[in-house]
Design a protein around this motif. Structure first.
Motif, PDB file in Angstrom:
ATOM      1  N   GLY A  28       0.822  -1.124   0.094  1.00 14.78           N
ATOM      2  CA  GLY A  28      -0.099   0.024   0.200  1.00 14.78           C
ATOM      3  C   GLY A  28       0.783   1.130   0.111  1.00 14.78           C
ATOM      4  N   THR A  29       2.129   1.153   0.222  1.00 14.11           N
ATOM      5  CA  THR A  29       2.871   2.376   0.385  1.00 14.11           C
ATOM      6  C   THR A  29       3.400   2.710  -1.079  1.00 14.11           C
TER       7      THR A  29
ATOM      8  N   ALA B 119       3.029   4.949   6.815  1.00 15.47           N
ATOM      9  CA  ALA B 119       2.967   4.661   5.275  1.00 15.47           C
ATOM     10  C   ALA B 119       2.653   5.886   4.462  1.00 15.47           C
TER      11      ALA B 119
ATOM     12  N   ASP C 292      -6.715   7.247   0.119  1.00 17.00           N
ATOM     13  CA  ASP C 292      -6.008   6.143   0.751  1.00 17.00           C
ATOM     14  C   ASP C 292      -7.039   5.234   1.472  1.00 17.00           C
TER      15      ASP C 292
ATOM     16  N   GLN D 263      -7.435   1.316   4.835  1.00 19.43           N
ATOM     17  CA  GLN D 263      -8.148   0.471   6.080  1.00 19.43           C
ATOM     18  C   GLN D 263      -9.769   0.609   5.836  1.00 19.43           C
TER      19      GLN D 263
ATOM     20  N   SER E 256      -3.774  -1.207   0.729  1.00 24.92           N
ATOM     21  CA  SER E 256      -2.882  -1.947   1.269  1.00 24.92           C
ATOM     22  C   SER E 256      -3.747  -3.386   1.546  1.00 24.92           C
TER      23      SER E 256
ATOM     24  N   LYS F  97      -5.412  -6.237   7.162  1.00 26.73           N
ATOM     25  CA  LYS F  97      -6.414  -5.441   6.600  1.00 26.73           C
ATOM     26  C   LYS F  97      -7.558  -6.126   6.456  1.00 26.73           C
TER      27      LYS F  97
HETATM   28  C1  PLP Z   1      -3.787   4.157   6.058  1.00 23.17           C
HETATM   29  C2  PLP Z   1      -2.734   3.419   5.491  1.00 23.17           C
HETATM   30  N1  PLP Z   1      -2.120   3.733   4.166  1.00 23.17           N
HETATM   31  C3  PLP Z   1      -1.177   3.089   3.866  1.00 23.17           C
HETATM   32  C4  PLP Z   1      -0.765   1.861   4.352  1.00 23.17           C
HETATM   33  C5  PLP Z   1       0.328   1.250   3.781  1.00 23.17           C
HETATM   34  O1  PLP Z   1       0.450  -0.243   3.432  1.00 23.17           O
HETATM   35  P1  PLP Z   1       1.328  -1.132   3.355  1.00 23.17           P
HETATM   36  O2  PLP Z   1       1.662  -1.562   4.965  1.00 23.17           O
HETATM   37  O3  PLP Z   1       0.941  -2.288   2.708  1.00 23.17           O
HETATM   38  O4  PLP Z   1       2.724  -0.533   2.654  1.00 23.17           O
HETATM   39  C6  PLP Z   1      -1.355   1.292   5.359  1.00 23.17           C
HETATM   40  C7  PLP Z   1      -1.104   0.129   6.194  1.00 23.17           C
HETATM   41  O5  PLP Z   1      -0.227  -0.138   6.841  1.00 23.17           O
HETATM   42  C8  PLP Z   1      -2.378   2.394   6.004  1.00 23.17           C
HETATM   43  O6  PLP Z   1      -3.098   1.647   7.113  1.00 23.17           O
END
Ligand code: PLP
Length: 368
Positions: free
Chosen positions: A60-61, A88, A157, A160, A181, A186
């Motif tokens: 997700g990042t 993230a 984003d 969640q 993500s 999740k």
């Molecule tokens: C709000 C939010 N954005 C982005 C991410 C990033 O996801 P990832 O851990 O898959 O890189 C997360 C997850 O931790 C998240 O909760």
């Protein structure tokens, strides 16, 4: 111990289907970016509505960084988001070379405040990233009004908030792009890392597909400076199974949240707000109260995995402190971080566990 989240319970409850999907991939001999990823992308897009495109990425990042780069944003371009989010979100903005700017949350939804947002806009602002935190939809109509008036891009984003809705329309379909993500905890969780970018514009989807793999065209010529952020076939096959259960799993989350609401209603605790015109994804059940640390310590002593999302707002981490514009005026974020506490919630959590947790919360308030 009652954990606050339990990815292994999710695997066990869909075990036969997941095992079958894994075997199918192992037998296929094709392990990265193949038929499973393509099918998952189509199914995920169709789940959100007609004429949408999904692009599977590594996490997700990366999804956030690639969405920004897909819009042509980079150095010096300011992106407004909230400090009350997973680190993230901000890491993704900086990974794209953009400059994060913080705006405040509004206290009821704990999501981006559309009014404060307007005070943070500068000549360098190019995009807004609202975060549907804990599964609560942001006020997308108000945020989109601001964005359209000032010609700013919006990336939702949704990490969640898989399958959350506002007036019957899924989150992720309001902005220009949306990121997800699929980290194991999740609501739509892989058994490893995974992420998705969702958009309506087919050209953006094609550009994202190139960016996630070295900028390659179909002829494997790099047309842009790309990265390696591919989704693998095993995770895609598992996510295809999980997607078919997402709605019913979210229903189970909401039913458990109802039970918490009902049993905690008489205590001096702020419960998660839910609007009647929205469908909350109930990713996390987060309450607010005085002496939160005392209550958390008591619950942990009783074997209950109460936890903090998050221990620090992003602007309070050393890596971000005193260098992000907007961080000096976040009164609602600061107040929330004194009081919030996450109670266990996941689809397979037994009612008896909720009842035990609530008994312990009552016991703590009685002995105070
Ligand atoms: C709000 C939010 N954005 C982005 C991410 C990033 O996801 P990832 O851990 O898959 O890189 C997360 C997850 O931790 C998240 O909760």
């Amino acid at each position: 111990m009652i954990p606050f989240s339990d990815p292994s319970a999710s695997y066990k409850s869909h075990k036969d289907e997941i095992d079958q999907a894994i075997r199918r991939v192992l037998d296929s001999g094709w392990y990265v970016l193949g038929q499973e990823v393509e099918s998952f992308e189509q199914e995920f897009a169709a789940f959100h509505g007609p004429d949408l495109h999904a692009v599977g990425v590594a996490n997700g990042t990366d999804a956030i960084a690639l969405a920004l780069r897909c819009l042509g944003l980079g150095a010096e371009d300011e992106v407004i988001t909230v400090s009350h989010t997973a680190v993230a979100t901000v890491a993704g903005i900086e990974q794209a070379g953009c400059v994060p700017v913080f705006t405040d949350i509004e206290p009821v939804t704990r999501c981006m405040c559309p009014k404060t947002l307007q005070t943070r806009i500068s000549e360098k602002t190019k995009a807004i990233i609202p975060v549907h935190i804990f599964g609560q939809p942001c006020q997308m109509h108000e945020i989109m009004k601001v964005a359209r008036r000032l010609d700013l891009s919006v990336i939702e984003d949704c990490s969640q908030a898989h399958a959350a809705e506002i007036r019957g329309k899924k989150v992720g379909t309001f902005g220009d792009l949306a990121t997800f993500s699929c980290y194991p905890t999740k609501n739509l969780g892989a058994i490893g890392d995974g992420g998705v970018v969702l958009c309506e514009d087919p050209e953006k989807a094609e550009r994202l597909k190139r960016l996630r793999q070295y900028g390659w065209s179909n002829a494997r010529e790099s047309l842009h400076r790309g990265v390696n952020s591919r989704l693998d076939e095993l995770q895609a096959a598992i996510l295809r199974v999980k997607l078919t259960h997402l709605q019913s799993d979210n229903e189970k989350r909401r039913r458990l949240a109802d039970l918490y609401d009902h049993l905690l209603g008489d205590l001096p605790i702020t419960l998660p707000h839910r609007n009647t015109h929205e469908l909350h994804a109930m990713h996390l059940y987060v309450v607010e109260c005085d002496d939160r640390d005392g209550l958390m310590t008591h619950l942990r002593e009783q074997g209950i995995g109460a936890s903090l999302h998050y221990p620090l707002a992003v602007h309070r981490h050393r890596a971000y402190a005193a260098r992000i514009r907007g961080a000096e005026a976040l009164p609602n974020t600061e107040a929330f971080y004194q009081r919030h506490l996450t109670l266990p919630l996941y689809p397979e959590l037994p009612d008896q566990s909720v009842e035990k947790i609530v008994r312990e919360v009552h016991a703590w308030f009685e002995k105070r």
